[in-house]
Design a protein around this motif. Structure first.
Motif, mmCIF file in Angstrom:
data_model
loop_
_atom_site.group_PDB
_atom_site.id
_atom_site.type_symbol
_atom_site.label_atom_id
_atom_site.label_comp_id
_atom_site.label_asym_id
_atom_site.label_seq_id
_atom_site.Cartn_x
_atom_site.Cartn_y
_atom_site.Cartn_z
ATOM 1 N N GLN A 1 6.983 44.410 -6.659
ATOM 2 C CA GLN A 1 6.311 45.861 -6.990
ATOM 3 C C GLN A 1 7.458 46.729 -6.579
ATOM 4 N N ILE B 1 7.826 53.414 -8.145
ATOM 5 C CA ILE B 1 8.555 54.314 -9.346
ATOM 6 C C ILE B 1 8.272 55.851 -9.026
ATOM 7 N N ARG C 1 -8.264 57.367 -9.079
ATOM 8 C CA ARG C 1 -9.104 56.694 -8.651
ATOM 9 C C ARG C 1 -10.507 56.854 -8.220
HETATM 10 N N1 LIG Z 1 1.198 54.756 -9.988
HETATM 11 C C1 LIG Z 1 1.632 53.569 -9.683
HETATM 12 N N2 LIG Z 1 3.014 53.938 -9.523
HETATM 13 C C2 LIG Z 1 3.874 53.047 -9.000
HETATM 14 O O1 LIG Z 1 5.097 53.417 -8.723
HETATM 15 C C3 LIG Z 1 3.542 51.576 -8.684
HETATM 16 N N3 LIG Z 1 4.281 50.762 -8.339
HETATM 17 C C4 LIG Z 1 2.085 51.546 -9.102
HETATM 18 N N4 LIG Z 1 1.650 50.337 -8.877
HETATM 19 C C5 LIG Z 1 0.207 49.832 -9.041
HETATM 20 O O2 LIG Z 1 -0.448 50.457 -7.880
HETATM 21 C C6 LIG Z 1 -1.031 49.361 -7.226
HETATM 22 C C7 LIG Z 1 -0.820 49.358 -5.808
HETATM 23 O O3 LIG Z 1 -1.976 49.852 -5.239
HETATM 24 P P1 LIG Z 1 -2.352 50.013 -3.631
HETATM 25 O O4 LIG Z 1 -1.283 51.067 -3.128
HETATM 26 O O5 LIG Z 1 -1.897 48.614 -3.229
HETATM 27 O O6 LIG Z 1 -3.655 50.463 -3.617
HETATM 28 C C8 LIG Z 1 -0.209 48.010 -7.824
HETATM 29 O O7 LIG Z 1 -0.819 46.670 -7.709
HETATM 30 C C9 LIG Z 1 -0.150 48.477 -9.119
HETATM 31 O O8 LIG Z 1 -1.375 48.392 -10.094
HETATM 32 N N5 LIG Z 1 1.357 52.452 -9.584
#
Ligand SMILES: Nc1nc(O)c(N)c(N[C@@H]2O[C@H](COP(=O)(O)O)[C@@H](O)[C@H]2O)n1
Ligand SMILES: NC(=O)C1=CN([C@@H]2O[C@H](COP(=O)(O)OP(=O)(O)OC[C@H]3O[C@@H](n4cnc5c(N)ncnc54)[C@H](OP(=O)(O)O)[C@@H]3O)[C@@H](O)[C@H]2O)C=CC1
Length: 218
Positions: free
Chosen positions: A22, A25, A38
């Protein structure tokens, strides 16, 4: 059902690195925008690849949750995972009971794994023989009152949704970094299209954090 896909990519179109780790970004303003997306959704969906890689929570902030409650909605949107073989770990954060969680599985999901996940309060919906049938899954979710679905990735799931013509809107935050790597996930992976490419119509372009948000209608 209205299906919105949202994701963050590097400037070279990657969702994460070749180790599928992960990567943040988005900057703080984009994460706030995602929180709003959301909050406007009945459910937030990811593929099991993202559950295994990121162990996401998929919830909204406390203040946003209060706004949902004032509107008479559940404090948190539901969570949905496409998981043909019920590989979601029973101790995954999406099964912490904070929000309702649906697991879309296929007939190929081993019964013992399904039962273990149901014991964690997962609502298991079986659609498809070997792989989750997304169209059937969405029809069942609609009967559960899910009219607006936010899909956050990853690239395998997003490709399948475009392939099945199930996406209404795509928003992408493009951030100021290069990740690279031929094995690193991109916004739409799967087998890829060779013809019949989905056509998008650009709705808006907005500078945010140190990047840009592109919003497309499909
Ligand atoms: N919008 C966005 N920007 C990023 O830089 C990301 N890495 C992600 N990842 C998404 O967000 C999820 C994490 O959600 P939580 O913070 O745990 O609720 C991750 O699983 C990706 O789907 N998204
Ligand atoms: N930057 C961002 O915005 C985001 C980044 N990511 C990153 O993306 C990576 C994960 O993406 P990825 O590996 O593509 O995984 P996905 O989250 O797209 O999950 C893919 C898996 O979902 C299951 N699945 C079930 N039904 C279907 C179907 N009909 N079509 C497609 N998949 C289905 C499959 O597993 P099975 O066959 O077992 O069912 C498949 O392998 C991670 O590195 C994560 O960090 C993820 C989300 C957002």
């Amino acid at each position: 059902m209205d299906v919105v896909v949202n994701a963050a990519t590097s400037a070279d179109g990657k969702l994460s690195n070749r180790r599928r780790e992960q990567i943040a970004i988005s900057g703080p303003d984009d994460f706030d925008r995602v929180d709003d997306l959301r909050a406007e959704s009945d459910a937030v969906m990811v593929g099991v690849g993202t559950v295994l890689a990121d162990d996401p929570h998929l919830t909204v902030d406390e203040s946003t949750s209060a706004v949902r409650t004032e509107r008479g909605e559940p404090p948190q949107p539901a969570r949905v995972v496409a998981d043909s073989r019920a590989r979601t770990p029973p101790d995954a954060r999406i099964l912490d009971g904070v929000a309702r969680t649906y697991l879309l599985v296929s007939e190929a999901a081993p019964t013992e794994r399904v039962e273990r996940l149901e014991a964690q309060d997962a609502r298991v919906i079986t659609v498809g023989d070997d792989r989750v049938d997304l169209e059937d899954g969405f029809e069942t979710l609609a009967t559960e009152g899910i009219d607006r679905l936010l899909v956050e990735g990853g690239g395998e799931l997003i490709f399948s949704l475009f392939e099945a013509d199930l996406v209404d809107e795509l928003s992408v935050f493009v951030g100021p970094t290069i990740i690279g790597g031929r094995e690193a996930p991109t916004l739409a992976d799967g087998d890829g299209f060779v013809e019949g490419f989905p056509e998008l119509s650009l709705e808006s372009v907005e500078r945010l954090d140190r990047g840009v948000v592109l919003r497309w209608r499909v």
